[in-house]
Design a protein around this motif. Structure first.
Motif, PDB file in Angstrom:
ATOM      1  N   TRP A  74      45.340  40.037  45.793  1.00 19.47           N
ATOM      2  CA  TRP A  74      45.950  39.097  47.023  1.00 19.47           C
ATOM      3  C   TRP A  74      45.413  37.879  46.208  1.00 19.47           C
ATOM      4  O   TRP A  74      46.445  36.676  45.620  1.00 19.47           O
ATOM      5  N   THR A  75      44.429  37.535  45.134  1.00 18.31           N
ATOM      6  CA  THR A  75      44.555  36.828  43.688  1.00 18.31           C
ATOM      7  C   THR A  75      45.569  36.850  42.998  1.00 18.31           C
ATOM      8  O   THR A  75      46.381  35.411  42.790  1.00 18.31           O
ATOM      9  N   ASN A  76      45.534  38.175  42.407  1.00 15.82           N
ATOM     10  CA  ASN A  76      46.544  38.856  41.693  1.00 15.82           C
ATOM     11  C   ASN A  76      48.341  38.594  42.474  1.00 15.82           C
ATOM     12  O   ASN A  76      48.713  37.080  41.681  1.00 15.82           O
ATOM     13  N   LEU A  77      48.584  38.245  44.168  1.00 18.05           N
ATOM     14  CA  LEU A  77      50.157  37.895  43.560  1.00 18.05           C
ATOM     15  C   LEU A  77      50.310  36.562  44.743  1.00 18.05           C
ATOM     16  O   LEU A  77      51.293  36.134  43.790  1.00 18.05           O
ATOM     17  N   THR A  78      49.082  36.083  45.041  1.00 20.47           N
ATOM     18  CA  THR A  78      48.717  34.399  44.290  1.00 20.47           C
ATOM     19  C   THR A  78      48.899  33.472  43.582  1.00 20.47           C
ATOM     20  O   THR A  78      49.830  33.225  43.424  1.00 20.47           O
ATOM     21  N   ARG A  79      48.673  34.422  42.219  1.00 17.80           N
ATOM     22  CA  ARG A  79      48.846  34.168  41.232  1.00 17.80           C
ATOM     23  C   ARG A  79      50.035  34.406  40.335  1.00 17.80           C
ATOM     24  O   ARG A  79      50.805  33.033  40.477  1.00 17.80           O
TER      25      ARG A  79
END
Lengths: 607, 365
Positions: free
Chosen positions: A329-334
């Motif tokens: 999720w963090t990667n996707l939001t980044r």
């Protein structure tokens, strides 16, 4: 001996049941007094799904109930009226539609798939570009304030809400205000005109044949949504495709061909866009979204809860992710926040600060497509114009998708109305024949006492019928063929209570009692036997009902209900009537009571 | 007023059922042996609910059986070249029933459409069933679970209401019914469907119901029996059987009559389906239950009881007393339930066996 009291109690029970049946319903005579019939008696379809979990254990009751709600939503979205979706046992969901043969409910048990997908491109999916575009089914009510001479429904029902609304300026992620979290809001009116053919798989070749080679090639060559009128006209044949045809198109075609409308995309079969490593097209309102591969799945979500944001008292949906899920999720939001990644988001799909949106996709529907407001490394929120209900709906939607539960189709059944009617007739005929045989036998063997048996059987029948009407309305109990069989079997048990009593009565009289006291004494002794024996029947019915499903449960329910009613009739009707009967002289006449032979013998013995 | 029928009617037939228990145990043993052999060697014939498959029902109005069969055969082969079909059968005068191997939803729909086209029918007039083999398995699993729970609960109930030996005898006779019914299904080759399983479970209640009525009478007759030495437990139990014999026959008849109606209508009008399957298994099972409640449950009970030292002692005491009284009694009433005479002459306080009818004992013959 106060026979009057018991009879009065029986009368009260009867009146209460009858008024419950009569006043609980609406409409005419037959509507008020119609029991709920199962679909094997009236025709219809039934599909049974079994939950399959990863560890093989039955799902938790809450999970099953959530799954039931999703399936109910899917069925409703297909415009199938009066569908019944119920959980059975600890791992079954049964979908049934009575009266009409409806194949549309067949694939509603597909696993519910939730994905988070970056929104790459957005275009209008109203389908209004095409000259003969499908008129949106519902004429907009607001438009009809004008003179009603033009009967034509205004084709473009209320300007399609662009999803690009400014977010709430939220702390983390903000939902576009138009993101109606209830997917059915836009989908259901469109789905009402019978979702035909949704369950037939179509090959791309078939579609190619349908639209013609020219149009197919034109569509294939598209790399952007055409604006050129000639190009649009060339694609005209695509307007005639069914949802199933649309599903066979490539992702690019679905997105670029303007004639492929959201109405059709929404009606693709469930699970049409469930492949996580493929780009897909989905709609929100009348906007078509081209969505990236799914980088976060519903199973990565730990919790999704409706919350009230502290300080602002706005409604938000809070999200937490599981360990590995959080990284994804963090990667996707980044990627979305900085609009890096490959492919990049289209200019039309980012907000004023150049941030991408991430769509929450459940099955074929976009639940919400918030712009990402930051790189989210911990708890996340989706904000927007939620009220308590819509926040809960979005949270539930996300939660459903995170269920590690899928369904396996166990049995499907369609029964034509004619066959159902035939079954009903046969069942009633069998019941009638059974009743008649028992009555004949009891008259043959017990002479006039047969009247008491007949009367109580008829009384049982009436009470049972009323109970069925009431239970059908309050508990949703439907009478199936197996249920009718249960009642037929219980006829034997009901009649047996009499046999036990009358044989007792004979014993007593044979032993030299006066008929009047024999009625009393035999009753006391027979009562114990009847209670013991009926307790066994009741136990069997309860156990069967609790552990079993479907037809077995219906059968057990009928058996249990019939046993209870038998007890009522035995205690409140048969015994008081016999007591009254014993006071008459006729009782002593051998010709009348069938006890004649024993009475005669007893007299002889005394003499 | 003579003859077996009227003696039965009066509960005085004096049938020596308990006495001949070796015979009944032999019969039961034979049936169980046969059942085991048959279940091992032949097994059951499973319905499509257990083997998996599809079933189509086409209205008779569509044409002749052969036409329909050809149409379905073509359609099925089109949809799935590897599919197989069981010869069609007509059910009542309403529909033809055709069973095929398992097809998926799309194939099912394709078959329905092409059959409708070939026979010039409305698709909606064709019924179909599709069942996975797991379906039957699931129903059976639940049935077995139900059976287990029921046996536990009912045993507890019977132990409380009667005593453990009666509970054991009742459950033994129940198991005998189930085994014997299964044996009939296996030997004759009737198809086993979920409806059969349901019916099977129903026999549970019925079989025990019948036994309970008999045991109720046995309990009544043998209450305080050890206090007197006029009759043995076996004799008192046998008397109870005789006294309830007519009731058992009547009950069985009134229970079997409606089930017979169900079977008749189910098989006659509808051919296959829920009603027939239920009717058949109930009819066989109830017939077995009648037999076992009369000829199996009570003999087992007496056998168990005679292993109880108290009862065994009592039996010996009664025999010794008879022997000391001389041969006269035995000669006067050969083969008669001695208890009847004894009970008449010496009613025990608190016991409720046969009441002194004020009739001379000789009338009993």
């Amino acid at each position: 001996m106060r026979p009057g009291r018991q009879l009065a109690l029986l009368g009260a029970i009867f009146v209460i049941l009858a008024s419950l049946a009569w006043f609980g319903g609406k409409g005419g005579f037959s509507d008020r007094l119609a029991p709920q019939l199962g679909l094997d008696l009236v025709g219809g379809s039934r599909v049974t799904y079994k939950a399959v979990t990863q560890d093989g254990a039955p799902p938790k009751p809450e999970e099953l109930e959530q799954a039931r709600q999703i399936i109910q939503q899917r069925v409703d979205a297909r415009g199938v009226a009066e569908a019944q979706v119920v959980t059975e046992g600890n791992d079954l969901i049964v979908v049934q539609v009575a009266k009409k043969a409806e194949d549309a409910i067949r694939d509603v048990g597909q696993a519910s798939q939730l994905f988070f997908r970056k929104v790459i491109k957005v275009t209008d999916g109203g389908g209004a570009v095409a000259p003969a575009a499908t008129p949106s089914a519902a004429p907009s009510a607001s438009a009809s304030a004008k003179p009603s001479t033009s009967a034509k429904p205004s084709a473009s029902a209320s300007a399609s809400p662009k999803a690009s609304g400014s977010g709430g300026g939220a702390a983390m992620a903000s939902a576009s205000p138009s993101a109606s979290p209830a997917p059915s809001a836009s989908a259901s009116p469109a789905a009402t005109p019978a979702a035909d053919d949704t369950d037939v798989r179509v090959t791309p070749e078939q579609v190619q044949a349908k639209v013609g080679k020219a149009a197919w090639d034109a569509a294939k060559a598209l790399t952007a949504v055409p604006t050129d009128a000639a190009q649009i006209v060339a694609l005209k044949p695509f307007a005639d495709l069914t949802p199933a045809d649309v599903n066979a198109l490539t992702t690019e075609m679905q997105f670029y061909v303007p004639q492929v409308s959201c109405d059709k995309l929404n009606k693709r079969i469930t699970g049409a866009i469930a492949t996580p490593d493929k780009q897909v097209v989905a709609c929100q309102g009348q906007s078509k979204y081209l969505l990236d591969v799914a980088k976060v799945a519903g199973t990565d979500v730990d919790t999704a809860t409706p919350q009230v944001e502290q300080g602002t008292s706005r409604r938000v949906v809070g999200l937490t992710f599981s360990g590995a899920g959080q990284d994804k999720w963090t990667n996707l939001t980044r990627e979305a926040f900085q609009n890096t990644g490959d492919p990049k988001c289209d200019a039309g799909a980012v907000d004023e600060s150049g941030r991408c949106a991430v769509a929450v996709v459940l099955d074929n529907k976009i639940l919400s497509a918030p712009y990402i407001q930051g790189v989210l490394t911990d708890r996340s929120q989706i904000t927007g114009d939620f009220d308590a209900k819509s926040a809960k709906e979005l949270a539930d939607g996300i939660t459903y998708g995170s269920l590690a539960i899928s369904f396996k189709q166990q049995a499907t059944q369609t029964i034509t109305a004619t066959l159902g009617g035939e079954h009903l007739q046969a069942g009633l005929l069998a019941a009638g024949i059974g009743l008649l045989l028992v009555i004949i036998y009891s008259f043959f063997y017990y002479r006039l006492l047969g009247t008491v048996i007949t009367l109580s059987l008829l009384l049982s029948a009436v009470l049972t019928f009323l109970a069925l009407v009431v239970l059908g309305r309050t508990m949703g109990f439907t009478l199936s063929l197996a249920g009718i069989a249960g009642f037929i079997v219980s006829l034997g048990v009901a009649a047996d209570s009499f046999v036990i009593y009358f044989e007792r009565l004979k014993d007593e009289i044979r032993e030299g009692r006066a008929p009047r006291s024999a009625v009393q004494r035999a009753w006391v002794r027979a009562r114990r036997t009847i209670l013991t024996a009926n307790a066994i029947s009741l136990l069997a019915a309860v156990v069967l009902y609790l552990v079993s499903t479907g037809a077995v449960a219906g059968f057990a329910f009928a058996l249990g209900l019939a046993t209870l009613i038998d007890l009522i009739v035995v205690f409140l009707f048969r015994y008081p009537i016999m007591a009254l009967f014993a006071r008459t002289d006729a009782f002593l006449s051998p010709r009348v009571s069938g006890l004649g032979r024993v009475l005669h013998e007893a007299k002889e013995a005394k003499a | 007023m003579s003859g077996l029928a009227s003696r039965l009617y009066r509960g005085e037939a004096g049938l020596q059922i308990v006495e001949r228990r070796k015979l009944w145990f032999g019969v039961a043993g034979g049936v169980v042996l046969l059942a085991i052999l048959s279940l091992v060697l032949i097994g059951f014939k499973p319905g499509i609910e257990f083997s998996g498959g599809n079933q189509f029902q086409v209205p008779v109005a569509a044409g002749s059986l052969a036409d329909v069969e050809t149409a379905i055969d073509n359609a099925v082969k089109d949809a799935d070249p590897g599919a197989t079909m069981v010869p069609a059968q007509q059910i009542g005068d309403a529909v033809y029933l055709i069973r095929t191997s398992a097809l998926d939803d799309a194939q099912t729909k394709a078959v329905k459409e092409s059959v409708a086209k070939a026979l010039n029918l409305d698709v909606k007039s064709i019924s179909d069933d599709r069942v996975s083999p797991q379906w039957g398995e699931q129903v059976t699993q639940q049935a077995l679970l139900g059976l287990g729970i029921f046996l536990l609960v009912v045993t507890a109930y019977l132990v409380i209401r009667f005593e453990w030996r009666m509970a054991a005898a009742a459950v033994a006779s129940l198991i005998f019914d189930l085994v014997a019914t299964a044996a009939v299904y296996s030997v004759v080759g009737f198809e086993v469907t979920p409806s059969t399983v349901i019916g099977f479970l129903t026999i549970l209640g019925f079989a025990l119901y019948d036994v309970v009525v008999v045991f109720d009478k046995v309990q009544e007759n043998t209450r305080g029996i050890t206090g007197s030495s006029t009759s043995t437990y076996a004799e008192a139990a046998n008397l109870a059987l005789n006294q309830t014999f007519m009731r058992s026959i009547n009950t069985s008849l009134v229970a079997l009559l409606p089930v017979g109606g169900l079977l008749f209508i189910g098989a006659g009008l509808l051919g296959a389906g829920t009603l027939k399957d239920l009717g058949l298994v109930l009819f066989i099972g109830m017939a077995m239950a009648v037999y076992s409640s009369l000829f199996f449950a009570t003999p087992v009970l007496v056998w168990l009881k005679e292993m109880d030292p108290v009862i065994a002692n009592h039996t010996q005491r009664v025999r010794a007393r008879r022997a000391s009284l001389g041969k006269t009694a035995a000669e006067v009433v050969p083969g008669q339930p001695v208890v009847a005479v004894g009970a008449t002459s010496a009613p025990k306080a608190g016991a409720k066996p046969v009441r002194p009818a004020g009739r001379p004992a000789t009338k009993r013959r």
